[in-house]
Enzyme design. Sequence first.
Site, PDB file in Angstrom:
ATOM      1  N   THR A  15      44.138  47.975  27.901  1.00  0.00           N
ATOM      2  CA  THR A  15      43.724  49.344  28.231  1.00  0.00           C
ATOM      3  C   THR A  15      44.789  50.357  27.842  1.00  0.00           C
ATOM      4  O   THR A  15      44.476  51.502  27.526  1.00  0.00           O
ATOM      5  CB  THR A  15      43.416  49.418  29.746  1.00  0.00           C
ATOM      6  OG1 THR A  15      42.284  48.595  29.981  1.00  0.00           O
ATOM      7  CG2 THR A  15      43.105  50.816  30.218  1.00  0.00           C
ATOM      8  N   TYR A  29      35.160  51.668  28.304  1.00  0.00           N
ATOM      9  CA  TYR A  29      35.919  52.068  27.104  1.00  0.00           C
ATOM     10  C   TYR A  29      36.261  50.816  26.290  1.00  0.00           C
ATOM     11  O   TYR A  29      36.011  49.690  26.723  1.00  0.00           O
ATOM     12  CB  TYR A  29      37.220  52.778  27.530  1.00  0.00           C
ATOM     13  CG  TYR A  29      38.051  51.932  28.456  1.00  0.00           C
ATOM     14  CD1 TYR A  29      38.977  51.017  27.972  1.00  0.00           C
ATOM     15  CD2 TYR A  29      37.876  52.017  29.843  1.00  0.00           C
ATOM     16  CE1 TYR A  29      39.707  50.206  28.819  1.00  0.00           C
ATOM     17  CE2 TYR A  29      38.599  51.202  30.698  1.00  0.00           C
ATOM     18  CZ  TYR A  29      39.516  50.310  30.183  1.00  0.00           C
ATOM     19  OH  TYR A  29      40.220  49.498  31.019  1.00  0.00           O
ATOM     20  N   THR A  95      45.847  44.353  31.477  1.00  0.00           N
ATOM     21  CA  THR A  95      46.279  43.962  32.827  1.00  0.00           C
ATOM     22  C   THR A  95      45.496  42.761  33.374  1.00  0.00           C
ATOM     23  O   THR A  95      45.965  42.086  34.276  1.00  0.00           O
ATOM     24  CB  THR A  95      46.117  45.135  33.823  1.00  0.00           C
ATOM     25  OG1 THR A  95      44.734  45.490  33.890  1.00  0.00           O
ATOM     26  CG2 THR A  95      46.963  46.328  33.427  1.00  0.00           C
ATOM     27  N   ASP A  96      44.303  42.514  32.813  1.00  0.00           N
ATOM     28  CA  ASP A  96      43.439  41.493  33.423  1.00  0.00           C
ATOM     29  C   ASP A  96      44.058  40.096  33.430  1.00  0.00           C
ATOM     30  O   ASP A  96      43.882  39.340  34.390  1.00  0.00           O
ATOM     31  CB  ASP A  96      42.070  41.453  32.722  1.00  0.00           C
ATOM     32  CG  ASP A  96      41.222  42.672  33.090  1.00  0.00           C
ATOM     33  OD1 ASP A  96      41.593  43.388  34.040  1.00  0.00           O
ATOM     34  OD2 ASP A  96      40.198  42.899  32.426  1.00  0.00           O
ATOM     35  N   LYS A 168      47.548  40.450  39.947  1.00  0.00           N
ATOM     36  CA  LYS A 168      46.722  41.664  39.909  1.00  0.00           C
ATOM     37  C   LYS A 168      45.805  41.619  41.123  1.00  0.00           C
ATOM     38  O   LYS A 168      45.021  40.683  41.284  1.00  0.00           O
ATOM     39  CB  LYS A 168      45.912  41.737  38.606  1.00  0.00           C
ATOM     40  CG  LYS A 168      45.086  43.011  38.516  1.00  0.00           C
ATOM     41  CD  LYS A 168      44.393  43.189  37.163  1.00  0.00           C
ATOM     42  CE  LYS A 168      43.584  44.481  37.183  1.00  0.00           C
ATOM     43  NZ  LYS A 168      42.916  44.765  35.910  1.00  0.00           N
ATOM     44  N   GLU A 337      48.502  12.115  53.462  1.00  0.00           N
ATOM     45  CA  GLU A 337      47.298  11.336  53.164  1.00  0.00           C
ATOM     46  C   GLU A 337      46.682  11.798  51.822  1.00  0.00           C
ATOM     47  O   GLU A 337      46.369  10.976  50.958  1.00  0.00           O
ATOM     48  CB  GLU A 337      46.300  11.529  54.295  1.00  0.00           C
ATOM     49  CG  GLU A 337      45.255  10.443  54.341  1.00  0.00           C
ATOM     50  CD  GLU A 337      43.932  10.962  54.814  1.00  0.00           C
ATOM     51  OE1 GLU A 337      43.897  11.929  55.578  1.00  0.00           O
ATOM     52  OE2 GLU A 337      42.916  10.386  54.362  1.00  0.00           O
TER      53      GLU A 337
HETATM   54  C1  SIN Z   1      43.242  46.435  31.339  1.00  0.00           C
HETATM   55  O1  SIN Z   1      44.087  46.404  30.477  1.00  0.00           O
HETATM   56  O2  SIN Z   1      43.471  47.020  32.441  1.00  0.00           O
HETATM   57  C2  SIN Z   1      41.873  45.846  31.205  1.00  0.00           C
HETATM   58  C3  SIN Z   1      41.568  45.313  29.861  1.00  0.00           C
HETATM   59  C4  SIN Z   1      42.488  44.217  29.439  1.00  0.00           C
HETATM   60  O3  SIN Z   1      42.947  43.452  30.284  1.00  0.00           O
HETATM   61  O4  SIN Z   1      42.730  44.131  28.224  1.00  0.00           O
END
Ligand code: SIN
Length: 397
Positions: A15, A29, A95-96, A168, A337
């Site tokens: 992103t 997007y 971020t994913d 995250k 166990e």
């Molecule tokens: C993001 O970057 O927040 C979402 C899309 C991605 O992980 O590439």
Amino acid sequence: MKQKPHVYIIATGGTIAGQAASPSATVGYKAGELTVGQLIASVPGLDQLADLSGEQLCNIDSKDMQESIWLQLARRVNEIAARSDVDGIVITHGTDTMEETAYFLQLAMQTEKPVALTGAMRPASAISADGPMNLWQAVKTAADENAKGRGVLVVMNGQIDAAKNVVKTNANTLQTFRSVNSGPEGVIVGEKIFWQRKNYFFEEKNFPAVRENKIAQAPENFSLKQNSDSLNKNFSSKNLCDIANKNFCLATKYFFSTENISCLPDVKIIYGYVGGDDQLFFNAALQNGAKGIVYAACGNGSVPEKLEDVLKKAASSGVPVVIASRCSEGIVVLSNEVKENLHCIGSGTLNPQKAKILLQLALTKTNDVNEIKKIFEDEWNHVPLCGMLQKKITAEY
Ligand code: SIN
């Protein structure tokens, strides 16, 4: 006059490089549109922090990240970090799956130089896009002498977290990354980094044998009072000696070289839930030749009775099963166990997706379940301690 540090930026998409049709669009997007040059150019004053150079490794949405790209990235990071003219590395990333890439690199990278991953929750085209400030803060971190030896860091929204702990936690908000089971390594306020955790890298002087790459004894008088982290106050110097005897592995014990590996072993994650077809998925994984399985169990790693047969089957086929938890925090420590009869391994503090990575890398070196158990135990045993000694003390498994 001291020269500026040289920070190398590897862009992978996300992103932070995303563009939407309207400035108010924060969903729908396209990630991975801007190039590394455009990202650098979008941050006023970035070149005052460091001399910059960079490359575009890929330009993808991180949901499409692949293990083959991880292997390529680890090689590039190791190559670039070995250059005497580079002081730190920044990786821009979606971020994913950032926490997974960060943890993979933590285990596959061998450098004391700072490596900081950053991204954004709002696309570059958005009103108040967070990418430019995140990139500024990541470069600031990678250029900081005190970031050395802390391993791979995630720098987002004014917070610096260690790869092993960071998760995250929110699908939408800017403040989404959190170090679960611990606090952040540091925070950035204005133009200054406030490190929250002591950096043991600079404690080498206390442990002369470390410099010679030998297992060292912590000196009798080494005091943990120096440490501001409250978690560490629970450790006596005797504990520290024990840890010192385990090679000073304060955050990540092992470095797994991926230099000669063309793909990672196949490890499946199976998610446990009420009414789930867990046995079906275990059998499918075993029949399809999975080399390991991570089970995302409920609570503290409770294994449902219905799984006993398939777990015995996995054990007799020599397929290690790591039990992690669906809970977002806590430690999975298995009962004797489950450990002994069903040959399962507790994930400790690692969530299922991170446990999968450690299991994959462990499997590149050994198929022995007991050895893999030891790798997991070593990994989470050191969680309460902060900072790390990388390179010189990290044992190649
Ligand atoms: C993001 O970057 O927040 C979402 C899309 C991605 O992980 O590439």
